[in-house]
Design a protein around this motif. Structure first.
Motif, short mmCIF file in Angstrom:
data_model
loop_
_atom_site.label_atom_id
_atom_site.label_comp_id
_atom_site.label_asym_id
_atom_site.label_seq_id
_atom_site.Cartn_x
_atom_site.Cartn_y
_atom_site.Cartn_z
N SER A 21 0.81 -1.23 0.00
CA SER A 21 0.00 0.00 0.00
C SER A 21 0.84 1.28 0.00
CB SER A 21 -0.93 0.01 1.21
OG SER A 21 -0.17 0.02 2.42
N GLY A 22 2.14 1.13 0.28
CA GLY A 22 3.02 2.29 0.29
C GLY A 22 3.16 2.95 1.64
N GLY A 55 18.56 -1.75 2.22
CA GLY A 55 17.29 -1.21 1.77
C GLY A 55 16.62 -2.06 0.73
N TYR A 56 16.93 -3.36 0.72
CA TYR A 56 16.40 -4.28 -0.28
C TYR A 56 14.88 -4.23 -0.34
CZ TYR A 56 15.19 -8.77 -2.45
OH TYR A 56 14.65 -9.76 -3.25
N LYS A 57 14.35 -3.77 -1.47
CA LYS A 57 12.92 -3.68 -1.76
C LYS A 57 12.15 -2.78 -0.78
CE LYS A 57 11.97 -7.70 -4.55
NZ LYS A 57 11.02 -8.76 -4.88
N LEU A 58 12.86 -2.05 0.04
CA LEU A 58 12.20 -1.13 0.96
C LEU A 58 12.39 0.33 0.54
CD1 LEU A 58 13.07 -2.67 4.45
CD2 LEU A 58 10.89 -2.80 3.23
N LYS A 59 13.50 0.59 -0.12
CA LYS A 59 13.81 1.96 -0.51
C LYS A 59 13.69 2.18 -2.00
CE LYS A 59 16.97 2.71 3.37
NZ LYS A 59 18.34 3.08 3.77
N SER A 60 13.16 1.18 -2.71
CA SER A 60 13.00 1.30 -4.16
C SER A 60 11.53 1.53 -4.50
CB SER A 60 13.50 0.06 -4.86
OG SER A 60 12.82 -1.09 -4.42
#
Length: 253
Positions: free
Chosen positions: A86-87, A248-253
């Motif tokens: 959901s962001g 930041g794997y898949k958290l900051k992209s």
């Protein structure tokens, strides 16, 4: 340590459980009760004892572990996946909350849910079969250690998954088969020597064996090895979670 933030995440995740009691609590307990009816009462009454334990009692540790592992993964993965989907995860990441506090909040809630389920199933089993716990402290320790370990594993899956289908792949296609083949319903000593050796490569064997030892004092694998393997898996999960937040794997992209 910001305990307020941990409490906020924890309460939010636990509130979702209380809103969906039938799905989160009742459904797994009823499903496991059916195993006790079919395997414990119907089939178990026609089978001989295993290691001096009635078959109905023998399968209790395996069934609890099956529910504990699958529910820990499901709760933790869904808990972190939905904010990512959901962001809203960016609101959490931008808040003055450390990564450790985020993990404690999400993983702590998931581990609490699955531990409650494990205890409820243990109580429910008393209505179907007689059993005793020879090492209560060890049983509780294994219960919570497994819940925390697989909640961390579920957290990793939730970050990795980018679709709802991926959330179910590992629990359904890997964890559940490994649990069934890990001695949940039988002792691996009943297998031919070759398959006994193959089974020892199944990490779930060590979890079920150690948990069963806490009940009956007998195990397929030495309890020290079971504790060591569980601690190793926990360490690997902690290292992976640390790497996820560091990169930041898949958290900051």
């Amino acid at each position: 340590m910001n305990f307020y933030s941990i409490k906020a995440i924890y309460k939010f995740e636990m509130a979702r459980t209380w809103r969906t009691l039938m799905q989160s609590i009742a459904s797994p307990v009823i499903s496991t009760s059916l195993y006790f009816v079919v395997f414990g009462s119907a089939i178990g009454s026609r089978m001989v004892e295993i290691d001096g334990v009635s078959y109905g009692a023998f399968i209790i540790p395996g069934l609890i572990m099956l529910t504990l592992m699958t529910q820990s993964i499901s709760n933790a993965s869904f808990g972190i996946y939905m904010p990512t989907f959901s962001g809203t995860i960016y609101e959490v990441l931008s808040a003055p909350v450390s990564y450790v506090e985020i993990v404690i909040g999400y993983v702590g809630a998931a581990a609490t849910k699955s531990s409650i389920l494990g205890i409820l199933i243990l109580i429910t089993a008393r209505f179907f079969v007689d059993y005793e716990v020879q090492h209560p402290f060890m049983m509780i320790s294994f219960l919570f250690l497994t819940a925390i370990t697989f909640s961390l594993f579920g957290f990793i899956i939730g970050v990795w998954a980018d679709t709802f289908e991926k959330l179910q792949i590992i629990p359904l296609m890997i964890i559940t088969p490994l649990t069934f083949l890990g001695g949940s319903f039988y002792s691996i000593d009943m297998l031919p020597p070759f398959w006994q050796t193959v089974t020892l490569f199944n990490p779930v064997v060590y979890l079920i064996s150690g948990f069963r030892y806490s009940f009956f004092g007998t195990a397929d694998v030495h309890v020290g090895v079971s504790i060591g393997m569980t601690a190793l898996f926990l360490t690997i999960c902690i290292a992976l979670v640390g790497w996820i937040f560091k990169t930041g794997y898949k958290l900051k992209s």
